[in-house]
Design a protein around this motif. Sequence first.
Motif, short mmCIF file in Angstrom:
data_model
loop_
_atom_site.label_atom_id
_atom_site.label_comp_id
_atom_site.label_asym_id
_atom_site.label_seq_id
_atom_site.Cartn_x
_atom_site.Cartn_y
_atom_site.Cartn_z
N LYS A 52 13.67 5.85 41.90
CA LYS A 52 12.85 6.80 42.48
C LYS A 52 11.53 6.07 42.86
O LYS A 52 10.90 5.65 41.52
CB LYS A 52 12.52 8.24 41.94
CG LYS A 52 11.84 9.08 42.86
CD LYS A 52 11.81 10.73 42.31
CE LYS A 52 10.95 11.34 43.16
NZ LYS A 52 11.22 12.73 43.05
N GLY A 94 12.30 18.25 32.47
CA GLY A 94 11.97 18.61 33.91
C GLY A 94 12.10 17.68 35.08
O GLY A 94 12.74 17.86 35.72
N THR A 95 11.52 16.27 34.66
CA THR A 95 11.79 15.25 35.42
C THR A 95 12.85 14.92 35.85
O THR A 95 13.24 14.57 36.68
CB THR A 95 10.55 14.43 34.99
OG1 THR A 95 9.41 14.83 34.81
CG2 THR A 95 10.64 13.05 35.77
N TRP A 97 15.86 16.36 35.42
CA TRP A 97 16.53 17.64 36.05
C TRP A 97 16.25 17.52 37.46
O TRP A 97 17.18 17.43 38.45
CB TRP A 97 16.43 18.81 35.53
CG TRP A 97 17.27 19.81 36.23
CD1 TRP A 97 16.78 20.78 37.15
CD2 TRP A 97 18.68 19.93 36.25
NE1 TRP A 97 17.91 21.27 37.62
CE2 TRP A 97 18.98 20.91 37.21
CE3 TRP A 97 19.57 19.16 35.65
CZ2 TRP A 97 20.31 21.15 37.39
CZ3 TRP A 97 21.11 19.68 35.70
CH2 TRP A 97 21.34 20.61 36.78
N ASP A 98 14.95 17.40 38.00
CA ASP A 98 14.43 17.10 39.34
C ASP A 98 14.87 15.75 39.70
O ASP A 98 15.44 15.96 41.23
CB ASP A 98 13.20 17.10 39.31
CG ASP A 98 12.37 18.45 38.98
OD1 ASP A 98 12.87 19.41 38.91
OD2 ASP A 98 11.00 18.31 38.98
N ASP A 101 18.76 16.54 40.49
CA ASP A 101 18.72 17.51 41.57
C ASP A 101 18.72 17.02 42.79
O ASP A 101 19.39 17.27 44.04
CB ASP A 101 18.14 18.91 41.46
CG ASP A 101 18.09 20.03 42.21
OD1 ASP A 101 19.59 20.51 42.48
OD2 ASP A 101 17.36 20.27 42.93
N GLU A 102 17.46 16.10 42.97
CA GLU A 102 17.39 15.49 44.16
C GLU A 102 18.56 14.54 44.63
O GLU A 102 18.74 14.46 45.78
CB GLU A 102 16.06 14.69 44.15
CG GLU A 102 15.48 14.02 45.48
CD GLU A 102 14.41 13.36 45.10
OE1 GLU A 102 14.30 12.17 45.28
OE2 GLU A 102 13.33 13.87 44.69
#
Length: 115
Positions: A52, A94-95, A97-98, A101-102
Amino acid sequence: MKKAMTAMAMAFAAALIASSGSALEVSGVKFDDKVDAAGVPLVLNGAGLRTKLMLKIYVVGLYIPARTTSADAVINSSQPRRVRLVLKRSLGAGTIWDAFDEGIQANSSPRSSRR
Protein backbone atom coordinates in the motif's frame (compact mmCIF):
# COMPACT_ATOMS: atom_id res chain seq x y z
CA MET A 1 -18.15 -11.41 10.03
CA LYS A 2 -18.90 -14.55 8.01
CA LYS A 3 -19.20 -12.43 4.86
CA ALA A 4 -15.83 -10.81 5.60
CA MET A 5 -14.17 -14.20 6.15
CA THR A 6 -15.64 -15.55 2.91
CA ALA A 7 -14.43 -12.48 1.06
CA MET A 8 -10.98 -12.84 2.62
CA ALA A 9 -10.76 -16.49 1.56
CA MET A 10 -11.81 -15.52 -1.96
CA ALA A 11 -9.22 -12.79 -2.09
CA PHE A 12 -6.48 -15.13 -0.86
CA ALA A 13 -7.44 -17.77 -3.40
CA ALA A 14 -7.70 -15.31 -6.27
CA ALA A 15 -4.48 -13.50 -5.41
CA LEU A 16 -2.48 -16.64 -4.80
CA ILE A 17 -3.44 -18.72 -7.82
CA ALA A 18 -0.87 -17.03 -10.07
CA SER A 19 2.04 -18.60 -8.18
CA SER A 20 3.71 -21.77 -9.46
CA GLY A 21 3.07 -23.72 -6.24
CA SER A 22 6.67 -24.84 -5.79
CA ALA A 23 8.86 -23.68 -2.92
CA LEU A 24 9.36 -19.97 -3.35
CA GLU A 25 10.41 -16.73 -1.72
CA VAL A 26 8.29 -13.59 -1.65
CA SER A 27 9.81 -10.35 -0.36
CA GLY A 28 12.33 -12.25 1.76
CA VAL A 29 9.79 -14.74 3.17
CA LYS A 30 10.45 -18.36 2.22
CA PHE A 31 7.52 -20.72 1.72
CA ASP A 32 7.93 -24.50 1.77
CA ASP A 33 6.23 -26.29 -1.10
CA LYS A 34 4.55 -28.71 1.36
CA VAL A 35 3.45 -28.61 5.02
CA ASP A 36 1.38 -30.82 7.31
CA ALA A 37 -1.71 -29.67 9.21
CA ALA A 38 -2.88 -32.14 11.86
CA GLY A 39 -1.22 -34.94 9.90
CA VAL A 40 -2.77 -33.93 6.57
CA PRO A 41 -0.25 -33.07 3.82
CA LEU A 42 -0.91 -29.67 2.21
CA VAL A 43 0.70 -28.05 -0.84
CA LEU A 44 1.43 -24.40 -1.46
CA ASN A 45 -1.27 -23.10 -3.79
CA GLY A 46 0.36 -19.69 -4.05
CA ALA A 47 1.80 -16.71 -2.22
CA GLY A 48 1.75 -12.97 -2.60
CA LEU A 49 2.79 -9.60 -1.22
CA ARG A 50 0.32 -6.90 -0.16
CA THR A 51 1.58 -3.37 -0.65
CA LYS A 52 0.00 0.00 0.00
CA LEU A 53 1.52 3.29 -1.11
CA MET A 54 4.66 1.35 -2.06
CA LEU A 55 5.02 0.01 1.51
CA LYS A 56 5.25 -3.75 2.00
CA ILE A 57 2.44 -4.61 4.42
CA TYR A 58 2.32 -8.43 4.57
CA VAL A 59 3.21 -11.62 2.74
CA VAL A 60 0.70 -14.47 2.68
CA GLY A 61 0.75 -18.08 1.48
CA LEU A 62 -2.15 -20.50 1.07
CA TYR A 63 -1.74 -24.25 1.67
CA ILE A 64 -4.48 -26.69 0.61
CA PRO A 65 -4.64 -30.48 -0.04
CA ALA A 66 -4.44 -30.13 -3.85
CA ARG A 67 -3.69 -27.13 -6.07
CA THR A 68 -6.69 -25.43 -7.64
CA THR A 69 -7.52 -22.29 -9.58
CA SER A 70 -11.07 -22.18 -8.20
CA ALA A 71 -11.72 -19.77 -5.34
CA ASP A 72 -15.09 -21.46 -4.78
CA ALA A 73 -13.39 -24.83 -4.36
CA VAL A 74 -11.15 -23.40 -1.63
CA ILE A 75 -13.96 -21.55 0.13
CA ASN A 76 -16.47 -24.42 0.04
CA SER A 77 -14.02 -27.20 0.90
CA SER A 78 -14.26 -28.98 4.23
CA GLN A 79 -10.65 -30.11 3.79
CA PRO A 80 -7.93 -28.67 6.05
CA ARG A 81 -6.18 -25.55 4.82
CA ARG A 82 -3.53 -23.29 6.21
CA VAL A 83 -2.70 -19.64 5.68
CA ARG A 84 0.74 -18.34 6.58
CA LEU A 85 0.77 -14.59 7.16
CA VAL A 86 3.98 -12.65 7.79
CA LEU A 87 3.66 -8.96 8.66
CA LYS A 88 6.35 -6.81 7.06
CA ARG A 89 5.62 -3.70 9.16
CA SER A 90 4.80 -2.97 12.77
CA LEU A 91 1.19 -1.85 12.44
CA GLY A 92 -1.87 -1.81 14.71
CA ALA A 93 -4.69 -4.33 14.38
CA GLY A 94 -7.06 -1.74 12.88
CA THR A 95 -4.57 -0.82 10.19
CA ILE A 96 -3.97 -4.47 9.31
CA TRP A 97 -7.71 -5.22 9.16
CA ASP A 98 -8.25 -2.17 6.92
CA ALA A 99 -5.54 -3.45 4.56
CA PHE A 100 -7.18 -6.91 4.49
CA ASP A 101 -10.60 -5.43 3.85
CA GLU A 102 -9.32 -3.15 1.10
CA GLY A 103 -7.52 -6.08 -0.57
CA ILE A 104 -10.62 -8.24 -0.34
CA GLN A 105 -12.84 -5.55 -1.85
CA ALA A 106 -10.37 -4.90 -4.67
CA ASN A 107 -10.20 -8.62 -5.57
CA SER A 108 -13.86 -9.59 -5.13
CA SER A 109 -16.88 -9.21 -7.31
CA PRO A 110 -20.29 -8.52 -5.77
CA ARG A 111 -22.10 -11.74 -4.78
CA SER A 112 -25.54 -12.43 -3.53
CA SER A 113 -25.90 -13.53 0.09
CA ARG A 114 -25.36 -17.27 0.73
CA ARG A 115 -27.91 -17.39 3.54
